[in-house]
Scaffold this motif. Structure first.
Motif, PDB file in Angstrom:
ATOM      1  N   GLY A   1       3.651   5.563  -5.876  1.00  0.00           N
ATOM      2  CA  GLY A   1       3.937   5.248  -7.271  1.00  0.00           C
ATOM      3  C   GLY A   1       5.070   4.252  -7.475  1.00  0.00           C
ATOM      4  O   GLY A   1       5.619   4.168  -8.566  1.00  0.00           O
ATOM      5  N   PHE A   2       5.427   3.489  -6.441  1.00  0.00           N
ATOM      6  CA  PHE A   2       6.487   2.495  -6.561  1.00  0.00           C
ATOM      7  C   PHE A   2       5.906   1.147  -6.972  1.00  0.00           C
ATOM      8  O   PHE A   2       4.779   0.816  -6.617  1.00  0.00           O
ATOM      9  CB  PHE A   2       7.224   2.324  -5.223  1.00  0.00           C
ATOM     10  CG  PHE A   2       8.205   3.421  -4.915  1.00  0.00           C
ATOM     11  CD1 PHE A   2       9.562   3.142  -4.805  1.00  0.00           C
ATOM     12  CD2 PHE A   2       7.785   4.724  -4.724  1.00  0.00           C
ATOM     13  CE1 PHE A   2      10.470   4.142  -4.514  1.00  0.00           C
ATOM     14  CE2 PHE A   2       8.682   5.734  -4.437  1.00  0.00           C
ATOM     15  CZ  PHE A   2      10.031   5.442  -4.329  1.00  0.00           C
TER      16      PHE A   2
ATOM     17  N   ALA B   1       0.826  -1.209   0.000  1.00  0.00           N
ATOM     18  CA  ALA B   1       0.000   0.000   0.000  1.00  0.00           C
ATOM     19  C   ALA B   1       0.862   1.261   0.000  1.00  0.00           C
ATOM     20  O   ALA B   1       0.605   2.200  -0.763  1.00  0.00           O
ATOM     21  CB  ALA B   1      -0.940  -0.003   1.211  1.00  0.00           C
ATOM     22  N   ILE B   2       1.898   1.294   0.828  1.00  0.00           N
ATOM     23  CA  ILE B   2       2.731   2.498   0.905  1.00  0.00           C
ATOM     24  C   ILE B   2       3.519   2.683  -0.382  1.00  0.00           C
ATOM     25  O   ILE B   2       3.706   3.798  -0.858  1.00  0.00           O
ATOM     26  CB  ILE B   2       3.647   2.466   2.161  1.00  0.00           C
ATOM     27  CG1 ILE B   2       4.134   3.871   2.516  1.00  0.00           C
ATOM     28  CG2 ILE B   2       4.835   1.561   1.980  1.00  0.00           C
ATOM     29  CD1 ILE B   2       3.101   4.743   3.123  1.00  0.00           C
TER      30      ILE B   2
END
Length: 129
Positions: A105-106, A99-100
């Motif tokens: 955008g990773f 989620a993080i």
């Protein structure tokens, strides 16, 4: 290199807890192995790269190694005193990491998580008598 890598892996499989490259080297030499410290470092790196050993960084920044007990992705709960280690699953950590990463955008997210504390044996009050 494969024979030496197998010998390093075998040494870790018969060890308790995490061991430094120097510890592995010293133990192998004690048992008569003709192996150099550089070869031990290279073997440990190759074993780590293919997921056969776990690697932790100590508070002093030293890498320590342990043969994986599981082929699945896992995390570690490590005793600060004796080094006793438990492999644990962390589905909440997996979801959080994805989620993080996505939020920023990773893609291709990877992670490692080690939790340190004191095991029940080390934290038990000493018996008198």
């Amino acid at each position: 290199m494969t024979t030496r890598r197998d010998a390093v892996h075998d040494t870790l499989r018969h060890s308790k807890g995490f061991r430094s490259a120097q510890d592995v080297y010293a133990e192998m030499r004690l048992h008569g192995a003709k192996i150099g410290l550089t070869t031990v470092y290279r073997a440990l790196q190759a074993l780590a790269d293919c997921g056969q050993v776990d690697v932790l960084r100590t508070d002093e920044g030293e890498s320590v190694y342990r043969a994986c007990a599981s082929d699945d992705h896992h995390h570690h709960l490590v005793c600060r005193r004796c080094g006793h280690t438990v492999e644990v699953a962390g589905p909440a950590v997996e979801r959080w990491a994805e989620a993080i990463g996505s939020e920023h955008g990773f893609t291709g997210i990877t992670h490692t998580v080690e939790v340190f504390g004191t095991c029940s044996s080390c934290s038990a009050p000493a018996r008198v008598g």
